[in-house]
Design a protein around this motif. Structure first.
Motif, PDB file in Angstrom:
ATOM      1  N   ARG A 238      64.066  61.474  33.078  1.00  8.27           N
ATOM      2  CA  ARG A 238      63.753  61.000  31.739  1.00  8.27           C
ATOM      3  C   ARG A 238      64.545  61.751  30.670  1.00  8.27           C
ATOM      4  N   ARG A 239      64.923  62.992  30.979  1.00 11.76           N
ATOM      5  CA  ARG A 239      65.665  63.804  30.010  1.00 11.76           C
ATOM      6  C   ARG A 239      67.165  63.799  30.291  1.00 11.76           C
ATOM      7  N   ARG A 240      67.538  63.283  31.462  1.00  4.41           N
ATOM      8  CA  ARG A 240      68.954  63.290  31.824  1.00  4.41           C
ATOM      9  C   ARG A 240      69.720  62.273  30.988  1.00  4.41           C
ATOM     10  N   TRP A 241      70.941  62.680  30.577  1.00  5.84           N
ATOM     11  CA  TRP A 241      71.769  61.805  29.760  1.00  5.84           C
ATOM     12  C   TRP A 241      72.228  60.572  30.539  1.00  5.84           C
ATOM     13  N   SER A 242      72.358  59.487  29.811  1.00  6.03           N
ATOM     14  CA  SER A 242      72.965  58.279  30.380  1.00  6.03           C
ATOM     15  C   SER A 242      74.487  58.393  30.250  1.00  6.03           C
ATOM     16  N   PHE A 243      75.209  57.490  30.911  1.00  3.83           N
ATOM     17  CA  PHE A 243      76.668  57.490  30.795  1.00  3.83           C
ATOM     18  C   PHE A 243      77.095  57.253  29.354  1.00  3.83           C
ATOM     19  N   GLU A 244      76.340  56.413  28.636  1.00  2.00           N
ATOM     20  CA  GLU A 244      76.693  56.125  27.242  1.00  2.00           C
ATOM     21  C   GLU A 244      76.623  57.396  26.400  1.00  2.00           C
ATOM     22  N   GLN A 245      75.564  58.178  26.585  1.00  2.00           N
ATOM     23  CA  GLN A 245      75.437  59.436  25.840  1.00  2.00           C
ATOM     24  C   GLN A 245      76.550  60.412  26.209  1.00  2.00           C
ATOM     25  N   PHE A 246      76.857  60.467  27.508  1.00  2.00           N
ATOM     26  CA  PHE A 246      77.898  61.374  27.981  1.00  2.00           C
ATOM     27  C   PHE A 246      79.256  61.040  27.361  1.00  2.00           C
ATOM     28  N   PHE A 247      79.646  59.773  27.448  1.00  2.00           N
ATOM     29  CA  PHE A 247      80.955  59.372  26.927  1.00  2.00           C
ATOM     30  C   PHE A 247      81.004  59.442  25.403  1.00  2.00           C
ATOM     31  N   ARG A 248      79.852  59.224  24.767  1.00  2.00           N
ATOM     32  CA  ARG A 248      79.811  59.357  23.308  1.00  2.00           C
ATOM     33  C   ARG A 248      80.122  60.792  22.891  1.00  2.00           C
ATOM     34  N   GLU A 249      79.570  61.740  23.649  1.00  2.00           N
ATOM     35  CA  GLU A 249      79.826  63.152  23.354  1.00  2.00           C
ATOM     36  C   GLU A 249      81.275  63.527  23.687  1.00  2.00           C
ATOM     37  N   VAL A 250      81.793  62.975  24.793  1.00  2.00           N
ATOM     38  CA  VAL A 250      83.188  63.240  25.169  1.00  2.00           C
ATOM     39  C   VAL A 250      84.140  62.741  24.094  1.00  2.00           C
ATOM     40  N   PHE A 251      83.918  61.526  23.609  1.00  2.00           N
ATOM     41  CA  PHE A 251      84.788  60.967  22.567  1.00  2.00           C
ATOM     42  C   PHE A 251      84.665  61.770  21.271  1.00  2.00           C
ATOM     43  N   LYS A 252      83.479  62.300  21.021  1.00  2.00           N
ATOM     44  CA  LYS A 252      83.278  63.123  19.828  1.00  2.00           C
ATOM     45  C   LYS A 252      84.117  64.402  19.915  1.00  2.00           C
ATOM     46  N   ILE A 253      84.143  65.030  21.103  1.00  2.00           N
ATOM     47  CA  ILE A 253      84.952  66.244  21.302  1.00  2.00           C
ATOM     48  C   ILE A 253      86.438  65.910  21.182  1.00  2.00           C
ATOM     49  N   GLN A 254      86.837  64.769  21.775  1.00  2.00           N
ATOM     50  CA  GLN A 254      88.238  64.365  21.704  1.00  2.00           C
ATOM     51  C   GLN A 254      88.690  64.133  20.269  1.00  2.00           C
ATOM     52  N   ASP A 255      87.771  63.725  19.416  1.00  2.00           N
ATOM     53  CA  ASP A 255      88.111  63.407  18.028  1.00  2.00           C
ATOM     54  C   ASP A 255      88.158  64.659  17.141  1.00  2.00           C
ATOM     55  N   MET A 256      87.749  65.795  17.685  1.00  2.00           N
ATOM     56  CA  MET A 256      87.740  67.032  16.893  1.00  2.00           C
ATOM     57  C   MET A 256      89.157  67.588  16.706  1.00  2.00           C
ATOM     58  N   LEU A 257      89.285  68.438  15.696  1.00  2.00           N
ATOM     59  CA  LEU A 257      90.535  69.157  15.458  1.00  2.00           C
ATOM     60  C   LEU A 257      90.366  70.591  15.936  1.00  2.00           C
ATOM     61  N   THR A 258      91.460  71.217  16.343  1.00  2.00           N
ATOM     62  CA  THR A 258      91.400  72.611  16.798  1.00  2.00           C
ATOM     63  C   THR A 258      92.259  73.492  15.899  1.00  2.00           C
ATOM     64  N   ILE A 259      91.756  74.690  15.665  1.00  2.00           N
ATOM     65  CA  ILE A 259      92.479  75.684  14.868  1.00  2.00           C
ATOM     66  C   ILE A 259      92.657  76.930  15.726  1.00  2.00           C
ATOM     67  N   ARG A 260      93.887  77.376  15.895  1.00  2.00           N
ATOM     68  CA  ARG A 260      94.168  78.586  16.676  1.00  2.00           C
ATOM     69  C   ARG A 260      94.033  79.797  15.757  1.00  2.00           C
ATOM     70  N   LEU A 261      93.184  80.721  16.173  1.00  2.00           N
ATOM     71  CA  LEU A 261      92.859  81.867  15.325  1.00  2.00           C
ATOM     72  C   LEU A 261      92.801  83.132  16.176  1.00  2.00           C
ATOM     73  N   TYR A 262      93.693  84.072  15.889  1.00  2.00           N
ATOM     74  CA  TYR A 262      93.693  85.338  16.638  1.00  2.00           C
ATOM     75  C   TYR A 262      92.738  86.320  15.970  1.00  2.00           C
ATOM     76  N   ASP A 263      91.727  86.749  16.732  1.00  2.00           N
ATOM     77  CA  ASP A 263      90.735  87.717  16.246  1.00  2.00           C
ATOM     78  C   ASP A 263      91.237  89.123  16.567  1.00  2.00           C
ATOM     79  N   CYS A 264      91.696  89.839  15.539  1.00  2.00           N
ATOM     80  CA  CYS A 264      92.309  91.162  15.743  1.00  2.00           C
ATOM     81  C   CYS A 264      91.323  92.190  16.276  1.00  2.00           C
ATOM     82  N   SER A 265      90.054  92.067  15.920  1.00  2.00           N
ATOM     83  CA  SER A 265      89.087  93.108  16.275  1.00  2.00           C
ATOM     84  C   SER A 265      88.880  93.230  17.780  1.00  2.00           C
TER      85      SER A 265
END
Length: 482
Positions: free
Chosen positions: A85-112
């Motif tokens: 009942r709590r397990r994701w459906s394929f629709e929820q899974f792919f919706r989250e995957v497409f959301k991650i694919q649509d994100m932008l990435t910023i490369r940031l070197y943490d000196c500390s």
């Protein structure tokens, strides 16, 4: 759940649920998958009838960035839920995957901590949201973050804090940013990469089918670990370059600030000199007016004229006795001289630090050929593994092949020792040493940066004094109809 297991295997190289004995141990496999808590993404039983090691995190050997792990782990947890009942459906899974694919990435070197972060942000995120995500991954609060890109603050480049990330300059989104803690100068230990231990080949024994199977299995693990070390060596070389660039970027940023301040000081001195002349002229003018009014009050025949003149004389005398304008002017001049001396010392310190940074020589040199060595050794180990795999398929070895097999056992262990030396005793030590040296330099530069902030405050104080003087004289001129 089968598809989520495949995703977990692809992500980590391991099955999420591993009973002792593998899939043949169906009873324990069922126990693991049916009794695991919500949020658990792996369960491993290392010994027969042993306890199950549960985990809600990806293993340290996983090559995913911290930012991507934070997105993938909840996704895996929901896909691996025991409760249907709590397990994701394929629709929820792919919706989250497409959301991650649509994100932008910023490369940031943490000196500390010496880590090159990959920050995942929504296209519509604004600067404050980016800072919060950086704070989550770096443990540096947004108020203490100094983010530089090509010797400039990111705030300066973005300019509009309400601007969406997708509208940031392309050079920022595809470039390398550097993160500093502008309130702390202590040096933290560098993050040590998690490398699994190599399996050990058993002592020499007769070559038979079980031995061939075991050697092939161990060789496969050795080859996989060797490839991981090869990739890690490349990462360490990149990290060393980032450490040097981070120190250089901060130094050049501070030099920009000192140049701006030094260019500002002559203009400020000129402004103060003009204000001083105006102040002296002000007092001289009102001194003359005071003397004229005094003469008028003495010579005037009408009582009303004398009373008006005396009232003006008292007001002007009070103005002339007020030494606060001269004191404010003197305070501004003293502070300006302090700024000159302070900046001279600060520029000398930054120059000295630059000289020290240039002369220091740490890290892996080009002639060490660390990447080439690790690739060569990793390739040799893979070739031996392939030979072991071929021997396993044959199931029978000739006397010459058996001798070669035994020799390869010895050779692969020597290659492993050499590869571990390159990784641990050379590259890792050099990286840790460079992290310590560059962070010491960065700590000094951060102190200089804090000092430039104090100088800016002093300049603001001088300009405030000049503004108060001008306003004071303007008010007096207006009062007397000037």
């Amino acid at each position: 759940m089968r598809e989520s297991c495949s995703t977990k295997t692809f992500t980590t190289g391991h099955l999420p649920f591993q009973p002792y004995g593998g899939r043949s141990n169906s009873q324990t496999m069922f126990l693991i998958t049916s009794t695991k808590e919500s949020g658990v993404i792996s369960g491993i039983q290392r010994y027969q009838n042993g306890d199950i090691e549960w985990s809600k995190e990806l293993p340290g050997t996983c090559r995913l960035s911290l930012g991507l792990k934070c997105l993938v782990v909840p996704m895996l947890a929901n896909m691996l839920e025991s409760d249907k009942r709590r397990r994701w459906s394929f629709e929820q899974f792919f919706r989250e995957v497409f959301k991650i694919q649509d994100m932008l990435t910023i490369r940031l070197y943490d000196c500390s901590v010496g880590s090159n972060l990959k920050i995942y942000v929504e296209k519509c995120d604004r600067y404050a949201a980016v800072q919060e995500k950086i704070a989550m991954e770096s443990d540096i609060p947004s108020g203490q973050q100094l983010i530089l890109f090509q010797n400039r603050e990111l705030e300066e480049i973005v300019n509009d804090m309400t601007c969406e990330v997708q509208n940031y300059p392309t050079s920022v989104l595809h470039g390398q940013l550097y993160l500093y803690n502008k309130d702390r100068t202590d040096v933290k230990k560098i993050m040590i990469p998690d490398i699994p231990q190599y399996p050990i080949f058993p002592d020499n024994y007769p070559i038979e089918n079980k031995v061939l199977d075991k050697d092939s299995h161990i060789g496969h693990k050795c080859s996989a670990i060797s490839y991981l070390i090869e990739v890690q060596v490349k990462d360490l070389i990149v990290l060393q370059e980032l450490m040097q660039q981070a120190e250089r970027c901060l130094r050049e940023y501070i030099q920009r600030i000192t140049r701006r301040i030094n260019n500002c000081v002559p203009e400020m001195c000129k402004l103060l000199e003009e204000t001083k002349k105006r102040t002296e002229s002000f007092f001289q003018t009102f001194g003359v007016i005071h003397d004229i009014l005094y003469s008028v009050s003495s010579l005037a025949s009408e009582e009303r004229t004398r009373l008006i003149a005396r009232r003006y004389i008292e007001d002007i005398a009070l103005t002339l006795r007020d030494q606060s304008p001269r004191e404010t002017q003197q305070k501004a001049e003293n502070r300006t001289e302090e700024i000159k001396v302070y900046m001279s010392v600060l520029v000398d310190k930054v120059t000295e630090q630059e000289r020290e940074a240039i002369t220091s020589c740490v890290g892996c040199m080009t002639e060490d050929r660390c990447v080439q060595k690790s690739h060569h050794l990793s390739t040799k180990i893979y070739e031996i593994y392939k030979t072991f795999a071929d021997h396993r398929k044959k199931r029978y070895l000739s006397q010459e092949e058996e001798f070669a097999h035994r020799s390869d056992r010895i050779r692969i262990q020597k290659f492993i020792e050499q590869l571990e030396f390159v990784m641990n005793d050379h590259c890792m030590k050099n990286t840790a040493k460079m992290h310590q040296v560059t962070n010491k330099q960065i700590a000094m530069l951060i102190k200089h940066f804090i000092r430039t902030g104090k100088v800016d405050q002093n300049i603001k104080s001088v300009l405030d004094c000049q503004s108060k003087l001008s306003l004071r004289m303007e008010q007096v001129y207006i009062k007397y109809g000037g």
